[in-house]
Design a protein around this motif. Structure first.
Motif, PDB file in Angstrom:
ATOM      1  N   ASP A 144       0.696  -1.307  -0.063  1.00 33.89           N
ATOM      2  CA  ASP A 144       0.020  -0.014  -0.019  1.00 33.89           C
ATOM      3  C   ASP A 144       0.995   1.396  -0.100  1.00 33.89           C
ATOM      4  O   ASP A 144       0.557   2.189  -0.770  1.00 33.89           O
ATOM      5  CB  ASP A 144      -0.707  -0.109   1.322  1.00 33.89           C
ATOM      6  N   THR A 145       1.847   1.205   0.954  1.00 34.72           N
ATOM      7  CA  THR A 145       2.907   2.295   0.757  1.00 34.72           C
ATOM      8  C   THR A 145       3.243   2.614  -0.329  1.00 34.72           C
ATOM      9  O   THR A 145       3.624   3.498  -0.919  1.00 34.72           O
ATOM     10  CB  THR A 145       4.060   2.156   1.838  1.00 34.72           C
ATOM     11  N   LYS A 146       4.086   1.697  -1.214  1.00 35.57           N
ATOM     12  CA  LYS A 146       4.375   1.765  -2.530  1.00 35.57           C
ATOM     13  C   LYS A 146       3.435   2.118  -3.493  1.00 35.57           C
ATOM     14  O   LYS A 146       3.857   3.143  -4.297  1.00 35.57           O
ATOM     15  CB  LYS A 146       4.946   0.149  -3.102  1.00 35.57           C
ATOM     16  N   LYS A 147       2.151   1.904  -3.366  1.00 40.65           N
ATOM     17  CA  LYS A 147       1.154   2.205  -4.301  1.00 40.65           C
ATOM     18  C   LYS A 147       0.968   3.781  -4.197  1.00 40.65           C
ATOM     19  O   LYS A 147       0.857   4.476  -5.020  1.00 40.65           O
ATOM     20  CB  LYS A 147      -0.056   1.487  -4.159  1.00 40.65           C
ATOM     21  N   THR A 148       1.021   4.103  -3.042  1.00 40.02           N
ATOM     22  CA  THR A 148       0.589   5.226  -2.362  1.00 40.02           C
ATOM     23  C   THR A 148       1.891   6.351  -2.963  1.00 40.02           C
ATOM     24  O   THR A 148       1.933   7.382  -3.556  1.00 40.02           O
ATOM     25  CB  THR A 148       0.578   5.617  -0.981  1.00 40.02           C
ATOM     26  N   GLU A 149       3.124   5.790  -2.630  1.00 37.19           N
ATOM     27  CA  GLU A 149       4.245   6.553  -3.058  1.00 37.19           C
ATOM     28  C   GLU A 149       4.182   6.869  -4.824  1.00 37.19           C
ATOM     29  O   GLU A 149       4.670   7.710  -5.343  1.00 37.19           O
ATOM     30  CB  GLU A 149       5.454   5.791  -2.880  1.00 37.19           C
ATOM     31  N   ASP A 150       3.687   5.512  -5.488  1.00 40.53           N
ATOM     32  CA  ASP A 150       3.758   5.715  -6.979  1.00 40.53           C
ATOM     33  C   ASP A 150       2.704   6.775  -7.399  1.00 40.53           C
ATOM     34  O   ASP A 150       2.937   7.504  -8.371  1.00 40.53           O
ATOM     35  CB  ASP A 150       3.438   4.452  -7.680  1.00 40.53           C
ATOM     36  N   THR A 151       1.644   6.872  -6.703  1.00 42.20           N
ATOM     37  CA  THR A 151       0.558   7.618  -7.075  1.00 42.20           C
ATOM     38  C   THR A 151       1.052   9.060  -6.614  1.00 42.20           C
ATOM     39  O   THR A 151       0.785  10.059  -7.571  1.00 42.20           O
ATOM     40  CB  THR A 151      -0.599   7.321  -5.986  1.00 42.20           C
ATOM     41  N   ALA A 152       1.840   9.315  -5.751  1.00 42.95           N
ATOM     42  CA  ALA A 152       2.266  10.639  -5.415  1.00 42.95           C
ATOM     43  C   ALA A 152       3.293  11.220  -6.467  1.00 42.95           C
ATOM     44  O   ALA A 152       3.303  12.316  -6.954  1.00 42.95           O
ATOM     45  CB  ALA A 152       3.051  10.647  -4.047  1.00 42.95           C
ATOM     46  N   ASN A 153       4.105  10.077  -6.629  1.00 43.43           N
ATOM     47  CA  ASN A 153       5.277  10.452  -7.815  1.00 43.43           C
ATOM     48  C   ASN A 153       4.411  10.808  -8.904  1.00 43.43           C
ATOM     49  O   ASN A 153       4.805  11.499  -9.789  1.00 43.43           O
ATOM     50  CB  ASN A 153       6.176   9.304  -8.018  1.00 43.43           C
ATOM     51  N   ASP A 154       3.438   9.973  -9.641  1.00 42.40           N
ATOM     52  CA  ASP A 154       2.535  10.502 -10.775  1.00 42.40           C
ATOM     53  C   ASP A 154       1.846  11.730 -10.619  1.00 42.40           C
ATOM     54  O   ASP A 154       1.813  12.603 -11.575  1.00 42.40           O
ATOM     55  CB  ASP A 154       1.563   9.255 -10.997  1.00 42.40           C
ATOM     56  N   ALA A 155       1.233  12.139  -9.584  1.00 42.26           N
ATOM     57  CA  ALA A 155       0.711  13.458  -9.360  1.00 42.26           C
ATOM     58  C   ALA A 155       1.885  14.545  -9.347  1.00 42.26           C
ATOM     59  O   ALA A 155       1.575  15.640 -10.131  1.00 42.26           O
ATOM     60  CB  ALA A 155       0.074  13.517  -8.134  1.00 42.26           C
ATOM     61  N   VAL A 156       2.996  14.279  -8.823  1.00 44.26           N
ATOM     62  CA  VAL A 156       4.055  15.315  -9.301  1.00 44.26           C
ATOM     63  C   VAL A 156       4.441  15.583 -10.518  1.00 44.26           C
ATOM     64  O   VAL A 156       4.841  16.693 -10.862  1.00 44.26           O
ATOM     65  CB  VAL A 156       5.364  14.989  -8.180  1.00 44.26           C
ATOM     66  N   GLU A 157       4.867  14.437 -11.391  1.00 43.13           N
ATOM     67  CA  GLU A 157       4.724  14.510 -12.703  1.00 43.13           C
ATOM     68  C   GLU A 157       3.919  15.364 -13.560  1.00 43.13           C
ATOM     69  O   GLU A 157       4.159  16.056 -14.399  1.00 43.13           O
ATOM     70  CB  GLU A 157       5.176  13.135 -13.150  1.00 43.13           C
ATOM     71  N   GLU A 158       2.377  14.770 -12.998  1.00 47.54           N
ATOM     72  CA  GLU A 158       1.640  15.606 -13.636  1.00 47.54           C
ATOM     73  C   GLU A 158       1.350  17.032 -13.278  1.00 47.54           C
ATOM     74  O   GLU A 158       1.211  18.068 -14.366  1.00 47.54           O
ATOM     75  CB  GLU A 158       0.188  15.033 -13.541  1.00 47.54           C
ATOM     76  N   VAL A 159       1.712  17.514 -12.121  1.00 45.62           N
ATOM     77  CA  VAL A 159       1.882  18.885 -11.638  1.00 45.62           C
ATOM     78  C   VAL A 159       3.016  19.382 -12.589  1.00 45.62           C
ATOM     79  O   VAL A 159       2.902  20.842 -13.375  1.00 45.62           O
ATOM     80  CB  VAL A 159       2.066  19.029 -10.418  1.00 45.62           C
ATOM     81  N   LYS A 160       4.108  18.906 -12.636  1.00 47.59           N
ATOM     82  CA  LYS A 160       5.318  19.504 -13.221  1.00 47.59           C
ATOM     83  C   LYS A 160       5.041  19.550 -15.222  1.00 47.59           C
ATOM     84  O   LYS A 160       5.330  20.606 -15.429  1.00 47.59           O
ATOM     85  CB  LYS A 160       6.515  18.506 -13.327  1.00 47.59           C
ATOM     86  N   ASP A 161       4.200  18.658 -15.553  1.00 46.60           N
ATOM     87  CA  ASP A 161       3.999  18.779 -17.038  1.00 46.60           C
ATOM     88  C   ASP A 161       2.859  19.869 -17.220  1.00 46.60           C
ATOM     89  O   ASP A 161       2.856  20.890 -18.176  1.00 46.60           O
ATOM     90  CB  ASP A 161       3.208  17.509 -17.458  1.00 46.60           C
ATOM     91  N   ALA A 162       1.882  20.132 -16.157  1.00 41.90           N
ATOM     92  CA  ALA A 162       1.053  21.268 -16.282  1.00 41.90           C
ATOM     93  C   ALA A 162       1.770  22.538 -16.009  1.00 41.90           C
ATOM     94  O   ALA A 162       1.311  23.546 -17.039  1.00 41.90           O
ATOM     95  CB  ALA A 162      -0.094  21.119 -15.231  1.00 41.90           C
TER      96      ALA A 162
END
Length: 96
Positions: free
Chosen positions: A22-40
């Motif tokens: 669950d922690t790994k999934k949360t970390e992956d989700t957070a990393n994806d969100a950070v990348e999306e924010v950077k792209d935006a």
């Protein structure tokens, strides 16, 4: 008693593994969100730069149009002054 301890250890191990997943999934989700924010943010920056360039071009075109309008008005005034001078000269000739 031994089975109870082994069962408790096995249960804790299973919970620990599940928690790590669950922690790994949360970390992956957070990393994806950070990348999306950077792209935006990058897309917003590019859009702002394009808007600035478009505004500069529009301002330059407006300036050129204004210069052309001033030249046209200037030519019209000069034409009117010349026509008025011709009219005065014609009146003077008729008066003589």
């Amino acid at each position: 008693m031994k089975r109870l301890f082994l069962g408790a250890i096995a249960l804790m191990f299973a919970v620990s593994v599940t928690s790590c997943r669950d922690t790994k999934k949360t970390e992956d989700t957070a990393n994806d969100a950070v990348e999306e924010v950077k792209d935006a943010a990058e897309e917003a920056k590019e859009a702002a730069e394009e808007a600035v360039e478009d505004a500069k071009e529009a301002a330059n075109e407006a300036m050129e149009d204004a210069e052309e309008a001033v030249d046209s008005v200037k030519a019209a005034v000069e034409g009117a002054v010349e026509a008025a001078g011709d009219a005065v000269d014609a009146v003077k000739e008729e008066a003589n």
